[in-house]
Scaffold this active site. Structure first.
Site, PDB file in Angstrom:
ATOM      1  N   ARG A  43       0.854  -1.192   0.000  1.00 42.37           N
ATOM      2  CA  ARG A  43       0.000   0.000   0.000  1.00 42.37           C
ATOM      3  C   ARG A  43       0.884   1.234   0.000  1.00 42.37           C
ATOM      4  O   ARG A  43       1.671   1.453   0.918  1.00 42.37           O
ATOM      5  CB  ARG A  43      -0.911  -0.006   1.238  1.00 42.37           C
ATOM      6  CG  ARG A  43      -1.863   1.178   1.324  1.00 42.37           C
ATOM      7  CD  ARG A  43      -2.812   0.974   2.516  1.00 42.37           C
ATOM      8  NE  ARG A  43      -3.781   2.058   2.629  1.00 42.37           N
ATOM      9  CZ  ARG A  43      -3.647   3.105   3.453  1.00 42.37           C
ATOM     10  NH1 ARG A  43      -2.583   3.204   4.229  1.00 42.37           N
ATOM     11  NH2 ARG A  43      -4.582   4.033   3.494  1.00 42.37           N
ATOM     12  N   SER A 112     -12.768  -3.837  -0.197  1.00 41.54           N
ATOM     13  CA  SER A 112     -13.143  -3.316   1.118  1.00 41.54           C
ATOM     14  C   SER A 112     -14.659  -3.140   1.183  1.00 41.54           C
ATOM     15  O   SER A 112     -15.284  -2.742   0.200  1.00 41.54           O
ATOM     16  CB  SER A 112     -12.483  -1.960   1.370  1.00 41.54           C
ATOM     17  OG  SER A 112     -11.084  -2.081   1.369  1.00 41.54           O
ATOM     18  N   LYS A 141      -5.565   5.003   8.694  1.00 40.56           N
ATOM     19  CA  LYS A 141      -6.341   5.461   7.540  1.00 40.56           C
ATOM     20  C   LYS A 141      -7.256   6.606   7.969  1.00 40.56           C
ATOM     21  O   LYS A 141      -8.120   6.419   8.824  1.00 40.56           O
ATOM     22  CB  LYS A 141      -7.184   4.313   6.961  1.00 40.56           C
ATOM     23  CG  LYS A 141      -6.373   3.230   6.290  1.00 40.56           C
ATOM     24  CD  LYS A 141      -7.259   2.201   5.630  1.00 40.56           C
ATOM     25  CE  LYS A 141      -7.801   2.724   4.325  1.00 40.56           C
ATOM     26  NZ  LYS A 141      -8.647   1.724   3.630  1.00 40.56           N
TER      27      LYS A 141
END
Length: 213
Positions: A43, A112, A141
């Site tokens: 990521r 997700s 996040k």
């Protein structure tokens, strides 16, 4: 690579923010795999394309060598270019149906989800597994909405594909997810923020195995 439910037990999402001088994402991830990580997602939100690609190649090589599935977050084109095992997309990224057309049937597609409706749609559109969260408050996040235990449990009951929980999970609170129906957890800071990432992975894996029994 075929996805087995067991591959999703301890899913590491990389984060370079905690790298110290002389450390690389590859060396830290290898230590995490040594400790029991079973799946790796690269990521990167701020890395330029050239370095993102180089890092992706290095991590793919490591994961192939260690027999651990390797996917890339969001960047579908790069995942296809590198021949990664697959890709993971969020609700605000490319639609699962379109992603599946690009990566083909033999690649892993993770999506997700925060609601039962999103989960059911993702499964229908070709997702191989779901990442559901944030199940606890998280600083990793900024845009992570919290998902209650009841919603997590309802999502697990509504789909046939494997579900992993993500968001604020630690070795101390993973037991709270017991009996929800998940087959594993995804973690960021619970691994990459730790001095001894191998030991952190070992403890997380042990506690997660107990929680998903």
């Amino acid at each position: 690579m075929r996805l087995n439910k067991e591959n999703l037990l301890l899913y590491a999402v990389t984060d370079r923010r905690w790298l110290k001088e002389g450390e690389t994402l590859v060396t830290r991830t290898e230590e995490a795999i040594d400790g029991g990580v079973t799946f790796v997602q690269l990521r990167e939100k701020d890395l330029d394309e050239e370095n993102f690609e180089r890092e992706g190649r290095e991590l793919k090589e490591l994961c192939r060598k260690r027999g651990v599935p390797f996917v890339i977050n969001d960047n579908v084109e790069l995942a296809a270019k590198l021949d990664a095992d697959g890709v993971h997309v969020g609700q605000s990224d490319m639609e699962a149906l379109d992603v599946r057309k690009i990566i083909g049937e033999d690649k892993i597609l993770g999506v997700s989800a925060q609601t039962v409706e999103q989960a059911v749609t993702a499964e229908k559109h070709g997702a191989d597994y779901l990442g559901v969260g944030a199940v606890f408050p998280t600083g990793s996040k900024d845009d992570a909405a919290e998902v209650s235990y009841d919603t997590l449990k309802a999502i697990c009951a509504a789909v046939k594909i494997p579900v992993i929980a993500i968001g604020g999970i630690t070795e101390d609170n993973v037991a709270e997810l017991s009996k929800s129906g998940i087959c594993g957890i995804a973690v960021i800071s619970a691994l990459y923020a730790k001095e001894d990432i191998k030991s952190a992975a070992r403890k997380l894996r042990k506690n997660t195995e107990a929680a998903v029994k």
